[in-house]
Design an enzyme around this catalytic site. Structure first.
Site, PDB file in Angstrom:
ATOM      1  N   GLU A 254      67.641  54.259  21.097  1.00 51.26           N
ATOM      2  CA  GLU A 254      68.178  53.793  19.823  1.00 51.26           C
ATOM      3  C   GLU A 254      67.343  54.355  18.665  1.00 51.26           C
ATOM      4  OE1 GLU A 254      68.819  49.469  17.552  1.00 51.26           O
ATOM      5  OE2 GLU A 254      67.623  49.626  19.386  1.00 51.26           O
ATOM      6  N   LYS A 312      77.369  50.594  16.610  1.00 45.90           N
ATOM      7  CA  LYS A 312      77.014  49.266  17.088  1.00 45.90           C
ATOM      8  C   LYS A 312      77.865  48.218  16.382  1.00 45.90           C
ATOM      9  CE  LYS A 312      73.067  46.183  17.806  1.00 45.90           C
ATOM     10  NZ  LYS A 312      71.667  45.895  17.472  1.00 45.90           N
ATOM     11  N   CYS A 364      70.975  48.337  21.770  1.00 43.04           N
ATOM     12  CA  CYS A 364      70.071  47.203  21.629  1.00 43.04           C
ATOM     13  C   CYS A 364      70.569  46.027  22.456  1.00 43.04           C
ATOM     14  CB  CYS A 364      69.909  46.859  20.148  1.00 43.04           C
ATOM     15  SG  CYS A 364      68.605  45.667  19.784  1.00 43.04           S
TER      16      CYS A 364
END
Length: 488
Positions: A254, A312, A364
């Site tokens: 990430e 995301k 995440c």
């Protein structure tokens, strides 16, 4: 033995806190039933509904202070908060989360029903309902779901009922043991045996030949990651790792490159494309992107960065966006935290077509949300998680996060590979087993093989709805039973 009220609070708090040992890295799954046994017994023996709620609050405080203590590290060590403020904020968050088992305890005592049904059936149902609510209210925090501790004992049930379903069955088992020890032991044997048998089922089938993957772990300290002076070091570190990689699919963590994709030097992207050409490999890069008006935490196909990346969609409140910016905005300006004010991606996004299959990315802690992961997983043959857990180095957070990824692999019958900045970078097979991993806080590339898989698990079809309907059926049945008895 009768305990005084202060002793009851102490016992509940201790029982909640030792639950952390049921999760990774200690993974003593048998401790979770013990912790739940203390919780349910405390509700049953409490002298009033108010005192049952206090017992539930004490248990929840122990549970979440232990299982979410890593938040302190991000606030103090990396966020710059004074010790007292970081500790106070962490405690306040744990206190908020503790309200969910507290409400479960209170409603258990206030609900009108037969006492034997109250403690054997109602208590575990309400406990899991409030845990499920915790997983989505205010964007949700499903971390340390009780079902997530049972990979070793009840792993075969995940592809059918998911983590919440496993947690419900566990709670039912513990509550039934308190009510009737023989019944509880029989149910435990049935669950463990069923899980062992179900583990033998392959819900999905291989597609194509196995492929080699390289998962890069740059080990860039969070304290320097976003410093401009360290930017070139980050570029060179990942360039070196990419050159050494041997896989047909190379995955970066990430925000591996701490800048917008559009601001990465052209020469650097050209170097990466040359590496892809030389190795005949695909690359997925973690980077922030922009569409001109909005900013995203994204996973990008480096062969075609103009192609719509994965953005995301489940952002971290107070981490990636600011709720009530008029109130909290000045705090974040003071802390100078990066990547605040991001926009959400769509709930369902097309997979990357690369490396011989279809790859569903998540970023995440998105892989903590089983019902969300399955939406994209059903259209994919491989799951990829890009993570930066450097915010919490020095805690067990990375190990706990990897354990949740194992549950997602099980639920979807897919391999799940994780590229992280400082750990835990791992390859997880479709049975939820970690088959390869890099040591934490080291720099390197994890080399291994994965197998694309196709097919659908029962959990991918109905998600959490099966267990939600079961909870609704229990509550409706208890209400009907109470009214029927009252009418007699």
């Amino acid at each position: 033995m009768t305990l005084t009220r202060p002793q009851q609070i102490l016992v509940q708090t201790l029982a909640g806190s030792i639950s952390v040992l049921a999760f990774a890295p200690v993974s003593q799954f048998w401790l979770m039933p013990v912790c739940l046994w203390v919780f349910f017994l405390g509700i049953r023996q409490a002298s009033s509904g108010r005192w049952a709620a206090i017992n539930g609050l004490a248990w929840g405080l122990g549970y979440f202070c232990a299982n979410a203590s890593w938040i302190y590290i991000s606030l103090h060590t990396h966020g710059g908060m004074p010790v007292w403020m970081a500790a106070g904020s962490t405690f306040a968050f744990a206190l908020f989360l503790a309200c969910f088992p507290m409400l479960a305890a209170l409603f258990t005592r206030k609900w009108r029903c037969n006492d034997s049904l109250r403690y054997a059936l109602l208590a575990p149902t309400l406990f899991m309902i409030f845990e499920w609510i915790r997983g989505w209210i205010f964007t949700g925090f499903p971390w340390a779901s009780v079902g997530g501790s049972q990979l070793a004992s009840l792993g075969g049930l995940y592809p059918i009922v998911g983590s919440y379903g496993v947690g419900f069955l566990l709670c039912l088992n513990v509550a039934s043991f308190i009510h009737n020890k023989r019944l509880g032991l029989t149910l435990a044997f049935a669950l463990i045996s069923s899980s062992a048998l179900l583990k033998q089922i392959d819900w999905t089938t291989p597609q194509g030949a196995p492929i080699k993957v390289s998962l890069l772990q740059g080990n860039i300290e969070q304290s320097i990651k976003w410093n401009q002076t360290s930017y070139n070091d980050s570029l060179q570190s990942y360039l070196k790792l990419a050159r050494q990689a041997q896989g047909q699919l190379i995955v970066f963590p990430e925000t591996a490159i701490p800048s917008l994709l559009e601001m990465i030097p052209a020469w650097y992207l050209d170097e990466m494309r040359q590496i892809m050409t030389q190795k005949n490999a695909a690359m997925i890069l973690g980077a922030a992107t922009s569409d001109g008006e909005r900013y995203f935490n994204a996973a990008v196909d480096l062969a075609n960065p103009q192609r719509t990346p994965y953005a995301k969609q489940h952002l971290v409140p107070f981490g990636e966006y600011i709720p009530l910016p008029q109130v909290f905005g000045p705090i974040y300006q003071f802390l100078k935290m990066p990547l605040i004010g991001l926009s959400r991606g769509e709930p369902v996004q097309p997979p990357f077509a690369m490396a011989g299959g279809k790859i569903a990315a998540n970023i995440c802690y998105e892989d903590a949300f089983g019902n969300e992961i399955r939406r994209n997983a059903v259209n994919a043959t491989l799951l990829v998680n890009l993570t930066n857990m450097a915010w919490f180095d020095g805690s067990w957070a990375a190990e706990e996060h990897a354990e949740m990824a194992q549950a997602r692999a099980l639920e979807n019958g897919r391999y799940l590979i994780r590229a992280t900045n400082t750990g835990k970078t791992a390859i997880i097979d479709n049975k939820g087993q970690i088959i390869a991993a890099l040591p934490p806080q080291t720099r390197g590339a994890l080399e291994g093989q994965i197998q694309h898989r196709i097919g659908t698990t029962p959990y991918q079809i109905w998600g959490d709805w099966l267990v939600i309907l079961a909870w609704a059926g229990v509550l409706a049945g208890l209400l009907a039973h109470y009214h029927r008895k009252s009418a007699e």
